[in-house]
Design a protein around this motif. Sequence first.
Motif, PDB file in Angstrom:
ATOM      1  N   LEU A  63      48.976  16.550 -27.176  1.00 52.59           N
ATOM      2  CA  LEU A  63      47.822  15.741 -26.789  1.00 52.59           C
ATOM      3  C   LEU A  63      46.551  16.274 -27.465  1.00 52.59           C
ATOM      4  N   GLY A  64      46.392  17.600 -27.467  1.00 55.99           N
ATOM      5  CA  GLY A  64      45.247  18.214 -28.138  1.00 55.99           C
ATOM      6  C   GLY A  64      45.211  17.853 -29.617  1.00 55.99           C
ATOM      7  N   VAL A  67      43.942  14.324 -29.980  1.00 55.93           N
ATOM      8  CA  VAL A  67      42.478  14.329 -29.837  1.00 55.93           C
ATOM      9  C   VAL A  67      41.827  14.835 -31.134  1.00 55.93           C
ATOM     10  N   ALA A  68      42.428  15.855 -31.720  1.00 55.42           N
ATOM     11  CA  ALA A  68      41.878  16.406 -32.967  1.00 55.42           C
ATOM     12  C   ALA A  68      41.895  15.366 -34.090  1.00 55.42           C
ATOM     13  N   ARG A  70      41.658  12.181 -33.675  1.00 51.04           N
ATOM     14  CA  ARG A  70      40.568  11.240 -33.379  1.00 51.04           C
ATOM     15  C   ARG A  70      39.240  11.768 -33.936  1.00 51.04           C
ATOM     16  N   LYS A  71      39.034  13.064 -33.757  1.00 50.38           N
ATOM     17  CA  LYS A  71      37.785  13.663 -34.250  1.00 50.38           C
ATOM     18  C   LYS A  71      37.711  13.645 -35.775  1.00 50.38           C
ATOM     19  N   MET A  97      43.345  10.741 -20.389  1.00 50.48           N
ATOM     20  CA  MET A  97      43.086  10.380 -21.784  1.00 50.48           C
ATOM     21  C   MET A  97      43.488   8.933 -22.066  1.00 50.48           C
ATOM     22  N   PHE A 101      41.403   6.279 -25.247  1.00 55.27           N
ATOM     23  CA  PHE A 101      41.949   5.636 -26.441  1.00 55.27           C
ATOM     24  C   PHE A 101      42.269   4.166 -26.139  1.00 55.27           C
TER      25      PHE A 101
ATOM     26  N   ALA B 111      36.174  14.195 -20.331  1.00 57.04           N
ATOM     27  CA  ALA B 111      35.786  13.699 -21.647  1.00 57.04           C
ATOM     28  C   ALA B 111      34.795  12.546 -21.475  1.00 57.04           C
ATOM     29  N   PRO B 116      33.512  11.023 -28.782  1.00 58.46           N
ATOM     30  CA  PRO B 116      34.819  11.614 -29.123  1.00 58.46           C
ATOM     31  C   PRO B 116      34.718  13.024 -29.694  1.00 58.46           C
ATOM     32  N   ASP B 117      33.592  13.328 -30.373  1.00 61.73           N
ATOM     33  CA  ASP B 117      33.450  14.672 -30.940  1.00 61.73           C
ATOM     34  C   ASP B 117      33.492  15.763 -29.886  1.00 61.73           C
ATOM     35  N   TRP B 119      35.398  15.584 -27.087  1.00 62.48           N
ATOM     36  CA  TRP B 119      36.615  15.529 -26.266  1.00 62.48           C
ATOM     37  C   TRP B 119      37.372  16.853 -26.324  1.00 62.48           C
ATOM     38  N   PRO B 120      37.925  17.256 -25.189  1.00 60.11           N
ATOM     39  CA  PRO B 120      38.646  18.532 -25.154  1.00 60.11           C
ATOM     40  C   PRO B 120      39.983  18.453 -25.900  1.00 60.11           C
ATOM     41  N   GLU B 121      40.311  19.521 -26.618  1.00 57.74           N
ATOM     42  CA  GLU B 121      41.613  19.595 -27.297  1.00 57.74           C
ATOM     43  C   GLU B 121      42.550  20.546 -26.565  1.00 57.74           C
ATOM     44  N   GLY B 122      42.078  21.166 -25.502  1.00 61.17           N
ATOM     45  CA  GLY B 122      42.920  22.089 -24.742  1.00 61.17           C
ATOM     46  C   GLY B 122      42.460  22.139 -23.293  1.00 61.17           C
ATOM     47  N   PHE B 124      44.387  21.389 -20.785  1.00 60.57           N
ATOM     48  CA  PHE B 124      45.117  20.422 -19.962  1.00 60.57           C
ATOM     49  C   PHE B 124      46.331  21.051 -19.275  1.00 60.57           C
TER      50      PHE B 124
END
Lengths: 120, 156
Positions: A63-64, A67-68, A70-71, A97, A101, B111, B116-117, B119-122, B124
């Motif tokens: 999932l991370g 998200v990455a 997306r960035k 999430m 999206f 989030a 979006p910049d 948003w958490p990537e960890g 969770f």
Amino acid sequence: MNLSYRRGNGVGIVRVHAARLDAAVAIQFKDQFSAVAITGEGARDQTVLLDLAEVEFLDSSGLGAVVATRKMLGEGRILALAALRPAVDKVMRLTHMDRMFPIWPDTSSCLPGQDRIQAV
Amino acid sequence: MCGEPRPPEVIRTGEATTLWLLTGGHAVGEGVMRIAALLDAAGCARGEVEDVTIVMAEVLNNVEEHAYCGQSGQTIRIEVVVANGTIRCLVEDSGRALPNGPLPGRRMPLADPAAPDSWPEGGFGWAIVRRMTTDLGYDRREGFNRLWFTMASRSR
């Protein structure tokens, strides 16, 4: 883990060929996505649709990584998701999430340019 | 050693089944699938098996990445007991201890949909574990981390 790319419905469709999008393949996934959607044939697509039909399992690292990606696309481009399997859908909902999206039931129902709309 | 078959991995109601795995490569994913196959064969419902795989993947990743600092070839011992409508799991490793204090993950990372910049990537993983389990506990004993949790089990 492999990604493939095609154009369809006015969007760039990136399909993940893996049963698991997890910690073991998260970095590989990010690198391959970048090679397709940032520097590769999908670089000009405004909307990129991530086709998850083959992905049976997503963990928090996977999932991370999503998200990455997306960035990576930055402002002005959209990352949409399609074809979530039950366990993937569960993780998206648990982490909220699914509200971040645009999510489509399948690749053919994705409309280009639709951002932050819950389509399911 | 040949001719000495390994005892089959089977779950018998009320009895603990023990699995071992060695960290590295796709070991966590494969371990989780072994547990799923066992629970499935024991008659647990598909949704519950799916829930256990989601939680177990997070727990085992944490052990591999944090307790064992990403080192390959380290042992993780897993115990699963199916009884009285629950699935009880224990995960044991000999890596670094968790920091003192309450277990992490009391809040799911937030989030902002418009940014979006940010948003958490960890962050969770533990929150997922907390949301999906009851009776989540941890102790450190004689150099071993022990994490246990309980999940609902409805037979098919």
